[in-house]
Design an enzyme around this catalytic site. Structure first.
Site, mmCIF file in Angstrom:
data_model
loop_
_atom_site.group_PDB
_atom_site.id
_atom_site.type_symbol
_atom_site.label_atom_id
_atom_site.label_comp_id
_atom_site.label_asym_id
_atom_site.label_seq_id
_atom_site.Cartn_x
_atom_site.Cartn_y
_atom_site.Cartn_z
ATOM 1 N N ASP A 77 -4.345 -2.838 10.310
ATOM 2 C CA ASP A 77 -3.662 -4.162 10.724
ATOM 3 C C ASP A 77 -4.254 -4.691 12.287
ATOM 4 O OD1 ASP A 77 -3.191 -1.459 13.134
ATOM 5 O OD2 ASP A 77 -1.303 -1.948 11.917
ATOM 6 N N LEU B 67 0.633 -1.533 0.068
ATOM 7 C CA LEU B 67 -0.161 -0.022 0.015
ATOM 8 C C LEU B 67 0.821 1.036 0.007
ATOM 9 C CD1 LEU B 67 -2.963 0.799 0.514
ATOM 10 C CD2 LEU B 67 -2.507 0.829 2.617
ATOM 11 N N ARG C 19 -5.753 4.579 18.289
ATOM 12 C CA ARG C 19 -5.237 2.802 18.290
ATOM 13 C C ARG C 19 -6.542 2.790 19.869
ATOM 14 N NH1 ARG C 19 -2.387 1.173 14.192
ATOM 15 N NH2 ARG C 19 -1.796 -0.507 14.891
ATOM 16 N N ASN D 114 -3.444 4.163 -3.189
ATOM 17 C CA ASN D 114 -4.130 4.654 -2.566
ATOM 18 C C ASN D 114 -4.597 6.251 -3.138
ATOM 19 O OD1 ASN D 114 -5.793 3.225 -0.935
ATOM 20 N ND2 ASN D 114 -5.036 4.316 0.990
ATOM 21 N N ARG E 160 -6.008 -1.553 1.447
ATOM 22 C CA ARG E 160 -5.124 -3.015 1.700
ATOM 23 C C ARG E 160 -5.187 -4.588 1.805
ATOM 24 N NH1 ARG E 160 0.145 -2.838 4.336
ATOM 25 N NH2 ARG E 160 -0.557 -0.770 5.459
ATOM 26 N N ARG F 54 4.015 8.355 -2.351
ATOM 27 C CA ARG F 54 5.847 8.166 -2.119
ATOM 28 C C ARG F 54 6.351 8.188 -2.913
ATOM 29 N NH1 ARG F 54 6.416 7.736 4.474
ATOM 30 N NH2 ARG F 54 5.370 5.629 3.795
ATOM 31 N N ASP G 127 4.468 -2.399 4.016
ATOM 32 C CA ASP G 127 4.554 -1.156 3.954
ATOM 33 C C ASP G 127 4.984 -0.576 2.895
ATOM 34 O OD1 ASP G 127 2.171 -0.826 5.712
ATOM 35 O OD2 ASP G 127 3.621 -0.389 6.652
ATOM 36 N N ASP G 128 5.078 0.494 2.248
ATOM 37 C CA ASP G 128 5.976 0.578 1.396
ATOM 38 C C ASP G 128 7.653 1.557 1.722
ATOM 39 O OD1 ASP G 128 5.015 3.195 2.587
ATOM 40 O OD2 ASP G 128 4.601 4.591 0.687
ATOM 41 N N ASP G 129 7.711 1.308 3.492
ATOM 42 C CA ASP G 129 8.837 2.574 3.698
ATOM 43 C C ASP G 129 9.454 1.053 4.940
ATOM 44 O OD1 ASP G 129 6.437 2.483 6.157
ATOM 45 O OD2 ASP G 129 6.787 3.794 6.733
#
Length: 921
Positions: free
Chosen positions: A835, A670, A878, A699, A730, A674, A746-748
């Site tokens: 998550d 996802l 959260r 996204n 996701r 970036r 994750d993309d990072d």
């Protein structure tokens, strides 16, 4: 005279009278003189100069020539001319070099042209070879299909009859009350491969449609529009459905009129076989007007049945439709804990013997009911329950007289007291809810009993049904003994002892199963209608329709950028857990449901607790079947078990081994605007073993840059466009995901290849769990009496973040289509907690904690831009998510674990040639 004139001029023209003509004459003479002088200078001076210049260079002494032509060396003696000479010489040299290069390039071009011609010839040869290989493959596939066809039995589908044709050979039962599927249902309309098409009549096209309850009719129509089995083509339908209730009292048609209207349905075909008459009830008042109607061979689904009317295995007892046009409010549903509540059990009701109902008229229609009336245990029940209340051994609440006017009910039935909200408040305080069946044992079920059952399950009060003859809703496919206690009335004196003897664990299990049954089959109109269709489809052994996958709208992108040029981008560590050469993309095998296994899965499908596994033909984690085949697909397939190929050292690393020696996984990443971080993460996947493809979930509403060059990592990269910015994207079951194993990342995220491969190997040993890297846990905040989310380092965990985790695609279906919508809505509201929601779901279904691999506690790449998790409000949100999810599920499904899977090779760093295998610690 001249002097005289001159003198006169000097004197200003005075003399001899000062005549003016003298002045004019002198002026003309001066002008003439000047003109002549200039002419002589301009004409003769150039001639003289030319002559001089031409004669001086003819002298004998060449050294004295000044204006004649000179040699080159003589000219170069001038300074500025010397510079020009040097430039001329330099240009001449460059021209000579360029000419030499031109000749050299022409020679190379000629050689390249020869190579091009050779390459063209080799390409043509390769094309010919490829064509031959395609022909060989095509012939091999054809031969394979022929062999498969020879080894497979030939299926002969039933003869398909059209609704407008009568079948004179269709067997007739002795009585319509003896109808069962074998003698009142036409299987020829429902081939195994038909997909179970259902045709629904429009009630507004018939006179009785105006008498239907508007809310029930509106809810029914909305459900029909979205059901996958409903078809508009009546000629191919397997089952025909007509809604006849609940009807409004003032405008109810007479039984004879309703019977005529039913028999006039266009596809009734004289006896109504393959028809289903649905009579839904939104209130506790009973409308069993169908009892006085000849329904032929049509099936009936309603909440009230007499034993002379109910045909087991043919008719269906349905639950009341309380939430007709609204979803249940999970915030108003009490939690499942604490297990014990204020009252051990409660009951409120009043028995009215003289209430007039439609069934009283039926008694004359069926006054042939044989046998003496059964003994009425209601007096003994009242006496016993009052004695328990007076003993004060436990807090109980029993009231046999309503404070207000009781609800309408059938004779010998206990009427409901008060309004629905008041009854729910009492049940929220009750551990058990007593349901006393009608005194008339010929009344096998009533709308009042189903309403009491619905309300008890809704708020978590465990139903205690007094009367074993009762037929609870969907009783032929639901194991009610897992969620309720069904006790014969003669055992009323033992009820108190029995209820006190049940352990807390059993109480919680029954309450959780009851909550599951209510959410899955009772709570909404869509659940009720889907359950009715599923019962008929299961009875006639037609497989369920495959659950839909999310169509992936690909974003065009350019690829070709070489990946892996930076050695730090694909850090494999000191340990490789995969083959050196990557395997081409290989999708998990898929297949259509084996029709012969439909019947054997009936109870497993409908009673898998506490999760909604009934929506799928089976779970993807079933044990090995007797046929030595293992189910591994998300509703679509099995594959044979293969032998292991573990070996040692490099042999172990080069093969997966195990029961499924050939398998791959899909990376779902996802991202949101970036691009640089995304490209770096994709490059790190270059050369990753067992990678099938990468699905990038874009996204952002803003498309990627047109000049963005995507890396070539050796496997397809699918960039999927989403409808909105949502973290729920996701977990959408994209149709481009062709493997069972999904690595959500994750993309990072920064993971080494050996870590990813180790996680994949661990997941293959625990396919029903979430297997990942970063662990988290939940904790109870005693001062605030609420749950907290904690990310501190700990030896115990209850969650694994899906920013770097493996899970089965099966859970993507459940998350997107089965999990309560309220949870997904909160994820969208906070742009957070997806998550946590996935961990809640998997723990709720499996009652197992996730598995953490390696000692990693974080996985963020160094130097990447800050993500949403760095916001100060991230942890507060959260905390709120966890508490809200607990309210939705009714309890805390997360489970703690101190188990972590690691490899000793991560610590010992043994050489590859000495590596035996990895161990779990």
């Amino acid at each position: 005279e001249l002097m005289t004139g001159y003198t006169m001029l000097r004197n200003g023209g005075v003399g001899n009278g000062g005549q003016p003509w003298v002045l004019r004459l002198s002026s003309r003479i001066r002008l003439t003189w000047l003109s002549f002088t200039l002419f002589v200078i301009l004409v003769f001076f150039p001639l003289i100069a030319h002559y001089y210049l031409t004669t001086i260079d003819d002298a004998d002494d060449a050294g004295k020539r000044i204006f004649g032509p000179r040699t080159g060396n003589e000219l170069c003696e001038v300074k500025h001319v010397q510079d020009l000479c040097r430039i001329r010489e330099s240009v001449s040299e460059e021209l000579l070099q360029l000419e030499a290069k031109r000749q050299e390039l022409n020679s190379e071009i000629a050689k390249l042209n020869l190579k091009i011609e050779a390459c063209k010839k080799s390409i043509e040869n390769a094309k010919q070879d490829l064509l031959q290989l395609k022909n060989v493959i095509s012939q091999t596939e054809h031969s394979y299909k022929e062999l498969m066809a020879q080894n497979q039995p030939k299926l002969s589908l039933p003869i398909r009859l059209l609704p407008d044709k009568d079948d004179a050979t269709f067997p007739l039962p002795k009585s319509n009350r003896n109808c069962r599927l074998h003698n009142c249902f036409d299987y020829s309309r429902c081939p195994l491969t038909s997909g179970f098409p259902v045709y629904v009549y429009n009630s507004d096209d018939y006179p009785f449609g105006s008498s239907l309850d508007p809310l029930i009719k509106q809810a029914f129509e909305a459900t029909v529009r979205t059901n996958v089995y409903v078809t508009e083509n009546a000629n191919i339908a397997c089952v025909y459905i007509i809604l006849v209730g609940e009807m409004q009292e003032p405008v109810m048609p007479k039984p004879t009129e309703l019977e005529q209207q039913l028999h006039s349905l266009p596809y009734w075909r004289t006896d109504g076989h393959n028809h289903l008459i649905i009579n839904l009830s939104r209130k506790s008042e009973t409308q069993n007007f169908i009892y006085n109607i000849s329904t032929g061979r049509a099936m009936i689904a309603q909440s009230t049945f007499y034993d002379a009317q109910y045909r087991p295995g043919f008719d269906i007892v349905v639950s009341p439709l309380v939430h007709a046009m609204s979803e249940p409010n999970f915030l108003e549903i009490p939690p499942q804990v604490p297990v014990k509540r204020k009252y051990l059990f409660s009951f409120q009701g009043e028995k009215i013997e003289s209430l007039r109902s439609s069934l009283q008229e039926v008694r004359s229609f069926e006054e042939e009911i044989e046998g003496n009336a059964p003994a009425d245990y209601d007096d003994r029940i009242i006496t016993t329950l009052k004695a328990v209340q007076d003993s004060k051994l436990d807090f109980v609440l029993v009231e046999f007289t309503c404070k207000n006017q009781p609800k309408a009910s059938l004779p010998t039935e206990w009427a409901l007291c008060g309004e629905r909200d008041d009854r729910l408040e009492l049940l929220k305080l009750s551990t058990f809810a007593l349901i006393i069946t009608p005194g008339d044992t010929h009344l096998v079920i009533s709308a009042g009993c189903t309403m009491r059952l619905f309300e008890a399950l809704e708020v978590g009060a465990i139903p205690v049904v007094l009367g074993e003859q009762v037929q609870l809703p969907y009783n032929d496919v639901i194991r009610w003994n897992e969620a309720a206690l069904i006790i014969p009335k003669p055992r009323i004196t033992e009820v108190h002892f029995l209820l006190r003897s049940i352990s807390d664990n059993d109480l919680l299990a029954m309450r959780r199963q009851g909550r599951f049954l209510w959410e899955t089959y009772f709570s909404t109109s869509d659940n009720v209608f889907s359950t009715v269709l599923a019962i008929i489809r299961t009875r006639i052994q037609i497989p369920a329709a495959p659950i839909r996958e999310e169509p992936a709208v690909e974003i065009p992108h350019r690829s070709g950028k070489a990946a892996g040029t930076d050695p730090n981008m694909a850090d494999n560590g000191d340990l490789d857990l995969g083959p050196v050469e990557t395997e081409p993309p290989y999708a998990s095998p898929k297949y259509l449901r084996n029709f012969t296994l439909t019947a054997m899965d009936i109870y497993r499908n409908w009673n898998s607790a506490p999760g909604p596994f009934h929506l799928f033909p089976y779970t993807p984690f079933d044990p090995v079947l007797p046929s030595e085949a293992k189910f591994l697909g998300s509703g679509t397939g099995f594959r044979p078990i293969g032998g292991g190929a573990g070996g040692s050292g490099k042999e172990f690393q080069a093969a997966l081994g195990g029961n499924v020696p050939r398998e791959q996984f899909t990376v779902v990443m996802l991202t949101y605007e970036r691009e640089e971080v995304l490209m770096n993460s994709l490059e790190r996947l270059n050369g990753l073993p067992y990678l099938n493809k990468v699905v990038v979930v874009w996204n952002s509403p803003k498309l990627p840059s047109e000049d963005l060059l995507w890396p070539d990592i050796g496997v397809p990269i699918m960039v999927v466009r989403t409808e909105k910015n949502s973290l729920n994207n996701r977990f959408l079951p994209w149709d481009e995901i062709e493997t069972e194993a999904i690595l959500s990342i994750d993309d990072d995220a920064h993971l080494r290849h050996d870590e990813i491969m180790f996680g994949f190997r661990v997941w293959r040993e625990a396919r029903d769990r979430i297997v990942g890297f970063p662990g988290r846990y939940h904790a109870w905040d005693i001062p605030h009496q609420s749950w907290l989310y904690n990310s501190n380092y700990s030896c115990e965990l209850s969650m694994v973040l899906t920013g770097a985790a493996f899970f089965h695609k099966y859970y993507a279906y459940l998350y997107s289509y089965v999990m309560p919508q309220a949870i997904r809505d909160m994820v969208d509201e906070y742009i957070n907690c997806e998550d946590i929601a996935m961990n809640f779901l998997v723990s709720h279904l499996t009652r197992k904690p996730p598995i953490k691999v390696t000692s990693r506690w974080t996985f963020r790449c160094p130097g990447c831009p800050q993500a949403l998790s760095h916001d100060d409000s991230h942890f507060h949100e959260r905390h709120k998510c966890i508490n809200f999810f607990v309210k939705v599920y009714g309890y805390m499904p997360l489970l703690y674990t101190q188990f972590r899977v690691d490899s000793v090779l991560f610590k010992t760093r043994l050489p590859h040639d000495k590596t035996k295998c990895f161990k779990f610690i």
